[in-house]
Design an enzyme around this catalytic site. Structure first.
Site, PDB file in Angstrom:
ATOM      1  N   GLU A   1       7.965  -3.762   6.748  1.00  0.00           N
ATOM      2  CA  GLU A   1       8.800  -2.849   5.959  1.00  0.00           C
ATOM      3  C   GLU A   1       9.549  -3.589   4.850  1.00  0.00           C
ATOM      4  OE1 GLU A   1       8.062   0.056   6.323  1.00  0.00           O
ATOM      5  OE2 GLU A   1       7.490   0.367   8.409  1.00  0.00           O
ATOM      6  N   ALA A   2       8.828  -4.456   4.153  1.00  0.00           N
ATOM      7  CA  ALA A   2       9.433  -5.326   3.138  1.00  0.00           C
ATOM      8  C   ALA A   2       9.965  -4.572   1.927  1.00  0.00           C
ATOM      9  CB  ALA A   2       8.421  -6.383   2.697  1.00  0.00           C
TER      10      ALA A   2
ATOM     11  N   SER B   1       0.846  -1.191   0.000  1.00  0.00           N
ATOM     12  CA  SER B   1       0.000   0.000   0.000  1.00  0.00           C
ATOM     13  C   SER B   1       0.882   1.243   0.000  1.00  0.00           C
ATOM     14  CB  SER B   1      -0.908   0.011   1.228  1.00  0.00           C
ATOM     15  OG  SER B   1      -0.141   0.271   2.379  1.00  0.00           O
ATOM     16  N   THR B   2       0.253   2.378   0.267  1.00  0.00           N
ATOM     17  CA  THR B   2       0.964   3.629   0.460  1.00  0.00           C
ATOM     18  C   THR B   2       1.205   3.813   1.959  1.00  0.00           C
ATOM     19  OG1 THR B   2      -1.080   4.881   0.642  1.00  0.00           O
ATOM     20  CG2 THR B   2      -0.142   4.656  -1.564  1.00  0.00           C
TER      21      THR B   2
ATOM     22  N   CYS C   1      -4.069  10.076  -4.450  1.00  0.00           N
ATOM     23  CA  CYS C   1      -4.398   9.397  -5.692  1.00  0.00           C
ATOM     24  C   CYS C   1      -3.409   9.885  -6.750  1.00  0.00           C
ATOM     25  CB  CYS C   1      -5.845   9.705  -6.117  1.00  0.00           C
ATOM     26  SG  CYS C   1      -6.129  11.432  -6.556  1.00  0.00           S
TER      27      CYS C   1
ATOM     28  N   ALA D   1      -1.539   3.275   5.736  1.00  0.00           N
ATOM     29  CA  ALA D   1      -2.710   2.485   5.364  1.00  0.00           C
ATOM     30  C   ALA D   1      -3.030   1.409   6.401  1.00  0.00           C
ATOM     31  CB  ALA D   1      -2.497   1.837   3.999  1.00  0.00           C
ATOM     32  N   GLY D   2      -2.146   1.212   7.375  1.00  0.00           N
ATOM     33  CA  GLY D   2      -2.402   0.219   8.414  1.00  0.00           C
ATOM     34  C   GLY D   2      -1.733  -1.124   8.184  1.00  0.00           C
TER      35      GLY D   2
ATOM     36  N   CYS E   1      -7.096   9.091  -0.584  1.00  0.00           N
ATOM     37  CA  CYS E   1      -6.599  10.446  -0.813  1.00  0.00           C
ATOM     38  C   CYS E   1      -7.580  11.426  -0.152  1.00  0.00           C
ATOM     39  CB  CYS E   1      -6.541  10.681  -2.331  1.00  0.00           C
ATOM     40  SG  CYS E   1      -6.036  12.338  -2.836  1.00  0.00           S
TER      41      CYS E   1
END
Length: 200
Positions: free
Chosen positions: A88-89, A9-10, A182, A13-14, A145
């Site tokens: 943190e891949a 994700s960005t 976005c 985002a959890g 966003c």
């Protein structure tokens, strides 16, 4: 059959929250998990995976030179482990992603990796690129966003709130310096001219 999962994700985002929830679900059912995070990420404390909502768990750490296959093999030798969860891949190297894939294939242990897909310049992180190529299962973690659309990009801002386009790809911490957007609003933020939206 074990699989390699990539949850991407960005910012904000959890992802870490989902990782910790997944680990909790296994533990609640009497199974053990193995948590891994980057050695240089100390935002929640050394060897901690922490969520912005206030939950955390201890984790082993990996460095740029770490052999993740060897770490996982060592952990499995200590006793049963139902799943490996990697936070943190995006910061993994290409080789380290291959090491995770080999752990899935050769050690028959599921691996769930959580990370960012793109950096503040809109470019894939090396670890994310390799996970997108090798993962058996891709799962998008969605956030929005400010306009309400799905956020797929992230910008890094300076102290005046302006988007920056230069700097190191990796900057640990400084969550307040990142904004998820976005694509349209990412383009606006970096100065790429966007025509006015058509009225709805």
């Amino acid at each position: 059959m074990a699989k390699l999962y990539f949850h991407y994700s960005t910012m904000n985002a959890g992802k870490s929250t989902l990782l910790l929830q997944a680990s909790y679900n296994y533990i609640e059912r009497g199974m053990q998990t193995y948590l891994l995070t980057a050695d240089f990420d100390e935002r929640g404390g050394k060897g901690q995976i922490a969520s912005r909502i206030g939950i955390s768990a201890e984790a082993d750490t990996w460095q740029a030179a770490s052999d993740l296959f060897a770490l996982i093999e060592r952990r499995l030798a200590d006793g049963p482990c139902a799943c490996v969860l990697v936070d943190e891949a995006q910061w993994l190297s290409r080789d380290q992603v291959w090491q995770l894939a080999r752990a899935v294939d050769d050690l028959n242990v599921p691996v769930m990796a959580y990370g960012l897909r793109v950096d503040f310049r809109g470019e894939l992180f090396p670890g994310s690129a390799m996970l997108l190529a090798l993962a058996d299962d891709l799962r998008e973690v969605r956030t929005i966003c400010h306009c309400g659309r799905k956020a797929t990009m992230v910008i890094r801002v300076d102290e005046d709130g302006r988007a920056v386009s230069e700097g190191a790809q990796v900057e640990v911490g400084g969550n307040d310096r990142y904004v998820s957007l976005c694509r349209r609003h990412f383009r606006e933020a970096i100065g790429d001219r966007v025509p006015p939206e058509a009225p709805v």
